[in-house]
Each structure stands twice: as C-alpha cells, then as structure tokens.
Design a protein around this motif. Structure first.
Motif, PDB file in Angstrom:
ATOM      1  N   LEU A 113       3.881   3.711   5.775  1.00  0.00           N
ATOM      2  CA  LEU A 113       3.601   3.469   4.362  1.00  0.00           C
ATOM      3  C   LEU A 113       4.467   4.365   3.484  1.00  0.00           C
ATOM      4  CD1 LEU A 113      -0.302   3.408   4.578  1.00  0.00           C
ATOM      5  CD2 LEU A 113       1.245   1.434   4.509  1.00  0.00           C
ATOM      6  N   PRO A 114       4.919   3.856   2.342  1.00  0.00           N
ATOM      7  CA  PRO A 114       5.685   4.686   1.414  1.00  0.00           C
ATOM      8  C   PRO A 114       4.787   5.696   0.718  1.00  0.00           C
ATOM      9  CG  PRO A 114       5.360   2.504   0.489  1.00  0.00           C
ATOM     10  CD  PRO A 114       4.821   2.454   1.884  1.00  0.00           C
ATOM     11  N   MET A 115       5.432   6.733   0.171  1.00  0.00           N
ATOM     12  CA  MET A 115       4.714   7.813  -0.492  1.00  0.00           C
ATOM     13  C   MET A 115       4.786   7.682  -2.010  1.00  0.00           C
ATOM     14  SD  MET A 115       5.962  11.172   1.666  1.00  0.00           S
ATOM     15  CE  MET A 115       7.701  10.952   1.211  1.00  0.00           C
ATOM     16  N   LEU A 116       3.740   8.177  -2.661  1.00  0.00           N
ATOM     17  CA  LEU A 116       3.742   8.433  -4.093  1.00  0.00           C
ATOM     18  C   LEU A 116       3.729   9.943  -4.261  1.00  0.00           C
ATOM     19  CD1 LEU A 116       3.389   7.626  -7.113  1.00  0.00           C
ATOM     20  CD2 LEU A 116       0.923   7.666  -6.707  1.00  0.00           C
ATOM     21  N   LEU A 117       4.759  10.495  -4.900  1.00  0.00           N
ATOM     22  CA  LEU A 117       4.912  11.939  -5.036  1.00  0.00           C
ATOM     23  C   LEU A 117       4.652  12.347  -6.478  1.00  0.00           C
ATOM     24  CD1 LEU A 117       8.055  12.464  -2.784  1.00  0.00           C
ATOM     25  CD2 LEU A 117       5.626  12.548  -2.163  1.00  0.00           C
ATOM     26  N   GLY A 118       3.881  13.426  -6.649  1.00  0.00           N
ATOM     27  CA  GLY A 118       3.337  13.797  -7.945  1.00  0.00           C
ATOM     28  C   GLY A 118       4.337  14.354  -8.928  1.00  0.00           C
ATOM     29  N   MET A 119       3.935  14.366 -10.197  1.00  0.00           N
ATOM     30  CA  MET A 119       4.836  14.805 -11.249  1.00  0.00           C
ATOM     31  C   MET A 119       4.967  16.314 -11.305  1.00  0.00           C
ATOM     32  SD  MET A 119       2.666  13.839 -14.661  1.00  0.00           S
ATOM     33  CE  MET A 119       1.081  14.570 -15.049  1.00  0.00           C
ATOM     34  N   VAL A 139      10.564  13.743   1.516  1.00  0.00           N
ATOM     35  CA  VAL A 139      11.200  12.512   2.010  1.00  0.00           C
ATOM     36  C   VAL A 139      11.822  12.757   3.384  1.00  0.00           C
ATOM     37  CG1 VAL A 139      13.086  10.885   1.627  1.00  0.00           C
ATOM     38  CG2 VAL A 139      11.570  11.508  -0.267  1.00  0.00           C
ATOM     39  N   ALA A 140      12.490  13.893   3.549  1.00  0.00           N
ATOM     40  CA  ALA A 140      13.081  14.219   4.850  1.00  0.00           C
ATOM     41  C   ALA A 140      12.006  14.380   5.918  1.00  0.00           C
ATOM     42  CB  ALA A 140      13.914  15.494   4.738  1.00  0.00           C
ATOM     43  N   ALA A 141      10.898  15.020   5.558  1.00  0.00           N
ATOM     44  CA  ALA A 141       9.799  15.187   6.500  1.00  0.00           C
ATOM     45  C   ALA A 141       9.195  13.832   6.871  1.00  0.00           C
ATOM     46  CB  ALA A 141       8.729  16.096   5.909  1.00  0.00           C
ATOM     47  N   TRP A 142       9.076  12.943   5.882  1.00  0.00           N
ATOM     48  CA  TRP A 142       8.556  11.594   6.146  1.00  0.00           C
ATOM     49  C   TRP A 142       9.451  10.870   7.153  1.00  0.00           C
ATOM     50  CZ3 TRP A 142      10.278   6.630   5.812  1.00  0.00           C
ATOM     51  CH2 TRP A 142       9.327   5.609   5.825  1.00  0.00           C
ATOM     52  N   ARG A 150       0.434  17.242   5.943  1.00  0.00           N
ATOM     53  CA  ARG A 150      -0.518  16.381   6.657  1.00  0.00           C
ATOM     54  C   ARG A 150      -0.506  14.961   6.098  1.00  0.00           C
ATOM     55  NH1 ARG A 150      -7.016  17.669   6.907  1.00  0.00           N
ATOM     56  NH2 ARG A 150      -7.639  15.974   8.311  1.00  0.00           N
ATOM     57  N   SER A 151      -0.516  14.833   4.776  1.00  0.00           N
ATOM     58  CA  SER A 151      -0.515  13.492   4.186  1.00  0.00           C
ATOM     59  C   SER A 151       0.842  12.818   4.355  1.00  0.00           C
ATOM     60  CB  SER A 151      -0.921  13.553   2.713  1.00  0.00           C
ATOM     61  OG  SER A 151      -0.100  14.438   1.980  1.00  0.00           O
ATOM     62  N   VAL A 152       1.918  13.582   4.335  1.00  0.00           N
ATOM     63  CA  VAL A 152       3.243  13.007   4.588  1.00  0.00           C
ATOM     64  C   VAL A 152       3.296  12.422   5.993  1.00  0.00           C
ATOM     65  CG1 VAL A 152       5.694  13.538   4.880  1.00  0.00           C
ATOM     66  CG2 VAL A 152       4.439  14.480   2.933  1.00  0.00           C
ATOM     67  N   VAL A 205       0.858  -1.184   0.000  1.00  0.00           N
ATOM     68  CA  VAL A 205       0.000   0.000   0.000  1.00  0.00           C
ATOM     69  C   VAL A 205       0.895   1.235   0.000  1.00  0.00           C
ATOM     70  CG1 VAL A 205      -1.782   1.300   1.229  1.00  0.00           C
ATOM     71  CG2 VAL A 205      -1.835  -1.201   1.253  1.00  0.00           C
ATOM     72  N   VAL A 206       0.635   2.164  -0.922  1.00  0.00           N
ATOM     73  CA  VAL A 206       1.351   3.434  -0.953  1.00  0.00           C
ATOM     74  C   VAL A 206       0.324   4.558  -0.880  1.00  0.00           C
ATOM     75  CG1 VAL A 206       3.252   2.463  -2.296  1.00  0.00           C
ATOM     76  CG2 VAL A 206       1.388   3.645  -3.474  1.00  0.00           C
ATOM     77  N   VAL A 207       0.750   5.712  -0.381  1.00  0.00           N
ATOM     78  CA  VAL A 207      -0.154   6.844  -0.188  1.00  0.00           C
ATOM     79  C   VAL A 207       0.314   8.028  -1.027  1.00  0.00           C
ATOM     80  CG1 VAL A 207      -1.127   8.473   1.480  1.00  0.00           C
ATOM     81  CG2 VAL A 207      -0.719   6.101   2.149  1.00  0.00           C
ATOM     82  N   ALA A 208      -0.589   8.577  -1.825  1.00  0.00           N
ATOM     83  CA  ALA A 208      -0.282   9.802  -2.567  1.00  0.00           C
ATOM     84  C   ALA A 208      -0.190  10.951  -1.573  1.00  0.00           C
ATOM     85  CB  ALA A 208      -1.364  10.077  -3.600  1.00  0.00           C
ATOM     86  N   CYS A 209       0.935  11.644  -1.581  1.00  0.00           N
ATOM     87  CA  CYS A 209       1.176  12.707  -0.605  1.00  0.00           C
ATOM     88  C   CYS A 209       1.389  14.035  -1.328  1.00  0.00           C
ATOM     89  CB  CYS A 209       2.397  12.384   0.257  1.00  0.00           C
ATOM     90  SG  CYS A 209       2.142  10.970   1.348  1.00  0.00           S
ATOM     91  N   THR A 210       0.604  15.029  -0.928  1.00  0.00           N
ATOM     92  CA  THR A 210       0.702  16.359  -1.537  1.00  0.00           C
ATOM     93  C   THR A 210       0.811  17.468  -0.494  1.00  0.00           C
ATOM     94  OG1 THR A 210      -1.715  16.531  -1.612  1.00  0.00           O
ATOM     95  CG2 THR A 210      -0.614  15.643  -3.573  1.00  0.00           C
TER      96      THR A 210
END
Length: 344
Positions: free
Chosen positions: A192-198, A209-212, A182-184, A174-179
């Motif tokens: 859970l790992p993040m999906l970071l947008g284009m 990534v550092a905040a995560w 709060r979502s991070v 499971v990965v989470v889209a983070c924008t």
C-alpha cells in the motif's frame, strides 16, 4: 504531478463549527473548479483542530457535489470503527462515484476517542495490523470471516462488492498514514502507498520512501510492483500564495498559531499520558519553510524540489491556513490556475 487540497475543517478562534464545515465543502468545490486533482479530508473527534468527525461521510457529500475530483480520507481512524463497516462504506463510495474515492486509513492517537468508541488502548497500540488486514480482505474477497484477537465472526457475503465497478479499478485505492518505521513496514508489506504528514521535511520523507522500498523488497514484492505502488505515495503539506513571499508567510503566522493552540490543547489522552505540545508559532514558521508558501513561482519550485528529493509527485496541500473563507477560495484558485501550469 498531481496536486490536491488537504481539508481539515479547522475551527479557528471565534468561528463556529458550521462555519468551518462550510469552508471545508467550498474548498473542495473550488478545487474541482480550479483543476486540482483531489481533495483529502481529515477526521477528528471532540476537538476544534478539525470538526469533521467522519471523513467518509463528508467524502460522500463531496463526491455527489463533484464530477471529476478524486476524494480521499486523510484519514479514517481505523481503531475507532469496525473494519467491515468502513469497508462497506468504501465499497459503496467506490461504486457510486465511478472509482473516484480513495480510502486513507491511520491508527490515530492515544486519545479519549478510544474510550468513547469502546475500542480501548490496545486497538491503537497493537490492533491496527489486524484491523487493516480485515479491511483489505473485505475490499477484495467475495466472502469474509474472521478469527482474530479483536474481530471474530462467521463467514458472511460481501455486499456490495467493490470489484463490480464497470470499467474501473476492482477495489478502491487504500493508502496508509505512516509516522513510524513500524507503519512504513506495514504499508510496504501490504503493498500500500503511504500518506506522509505535513510536519515532515523532504529529507525525512525521502528516508521513509527508501525504507518503504527496502521493506517491500524484503516482503518479496517485484520491482515493477514496487515502482507502481511507490508512484502513489502522497505528501501532505501547506500551501499559501501571495504576490510577495513575505505576505504569504505573514498571513499564516498571523492566523495559524491561534488555531493550532486552541486545537492541539483540546486533545485529551485516554490514559493520562504526558503530551509534548508544539509551540504554535514555531510550528507555523516550520511549515512555512517546508512547504509551498510564497509566490506561485516559488511554490511550483518548492513542489518540484520535493518531488526530486523524495520521488513523491502527489500532494495534499492545506489551503485554509488563514481561516478565512474568501482567502481560502482565492488560495485554492491560484493554486490551480497559477501553480499547476508551472508544473507541466
């Protein structure tokens, strides 16, 4: 380094919806043929920006059509579905594909979808953590009940159980889209790992990534776990290859703005709030500057630089930016045969 393709099923001006979906299917099939790691499927409702309304359904088709490719959703919009229904589908695909399915989830936007599916604005603004936690419980426990603000039901058995996969991971990834911060934080606290947008550049992704990592440490996760999960973050981007860098950028600048304008203009907010729209040409040019758009050598260098700056070594790259089926297939093949060997 793991490179996959990001499949939007984008409907370009003058194209039919079936044409866009056929290109999406072929993109994933060619990705497997070309040796790519994965295909990531977007989900949208009521707009030509992307005409796939159910990423998990399209994932089922593609998992049946492929034998090696990992297929993920990028993302399944959690406020629009019941977490248990999505969990059942994820477990089913996990078991029947031999563990090749990744469930990417996100909270979507404040779109009219929330009205159509009955979730309401609260599901988008405040309800995502509750829905995510219920989904994660469904994927990891034998029996589940709920007493939350949005979901409340008696305890029921989980069928099928994801942990019954023979010789594979006990649950689907499971990965989470983070924008947002709060979502991070939510992804880090849940492990859970993040999906970071284009739309994000290397500097912004490195900060996320550092905040995560910081949030994961604050949540009490040990360094080994943080390192293991952190290696699974996914960076979304755009890839367009040509023998001359200028030709690659020109191909996207000619085609993408028409699709972006048509697709983004079609979004309708559920509550009438103002939407700040990106300039389609400027956004396309921004994407060309942020991502591997150019020659195969420059594309490989771009991916390597992003990995060095962000620590992310997993990519979901949009290859259908011209809107043309033959050009998309060639783009995916070149990504696999001419760029991947340079990344070894």
């Amino acid at each position: 380094m793991r490179v996959g393709t990001f499949v939007l099923a984008a409907q370009f001006p003058g194209q039919g919806q079936g044409e866009a979906l056929h290109r999406a299917v072929r993109t994933a099939e060619v990705a497997e043929e070309a040796g790519l790691d994965s295909a990531w499927l977007a989900e949208h409702h009521f707009v030509p920006y992307g005409v796939c309304p159910s990423a998990v359904t399209l994932a089922a088709l593609l998992l049946g059509r492929t034998r090696r490719l990992r297929v993920g959703t990028a993302v399944s919009v959690l406020p629009n579905v019941h977490p248990v229904a999505l969990g059942e589908q994820a477990a089913l695909l996990h078991l029947t594909s031999g563990g090749r399915f990744t469930l990417g989830v996100g909270r979507g936007g404040p779109w009219v979808d929330l009205e159509v599916f009955g979730a309401g604005l609260g599901a988008y603004e405040e309800g995502f953590p509750e829905a995510l936690d219920l989904l994660l419980r469904w994927l990891s426990e034998p029996r589940v009940g709920a007493e939350g603000e949005r979901f409340a039901f008696r305890e029921v058995p989980v069928v099928p159980r994801a942990d019954e996969l023979m010789g594979g991971d006990p649950t689907p990834e499971v990965v989470v889209a983070c924008t947002s911060p709060r979502s991070v934080r939510l992804a880090a606290e849940r492990g859970l790992p993040m999906l970071l947008g284009m739309h994000c550049g290397d500097e912004e992704k490195a900060e996320m990534v550092a905040a995560w990592r910081r949030c994961a440490r604050e949540a009490g996760r040990d360094p080994d776990e943080i390192a293991r999960i952190g290696a699974q973050h996914v960076s979304a981007g755009v890839a367009q290859l040509a023998d001359r860098a200028a030709d690659a950028a020109e191909a996207l600048v000619k085609a993408m703005p028409g699709w972006l304008k048509q697709g983004l203009d079609a979004h309708v907010t559920v509550d009438g709030r103002h939407r700040a729209m990106r300039d389609p040409v400027a956004y396309t040019e921004l994407l060309c500057g942020l991502h591997p758009v150019g020659t195969p050598r420059s594309a490989a260098d771009r991916l390597a630089a992003t990995a060095e700056r962000t620590g992310i070594t997993r990519y979901a790259l949009l290859a259908e930016g011209t809107g043309d089926l033959a050009a998309t297939e060639e783009n995916v093949r070149r990504l696999g045969t001419e760029v991947l060997p340079l990344l070894v």
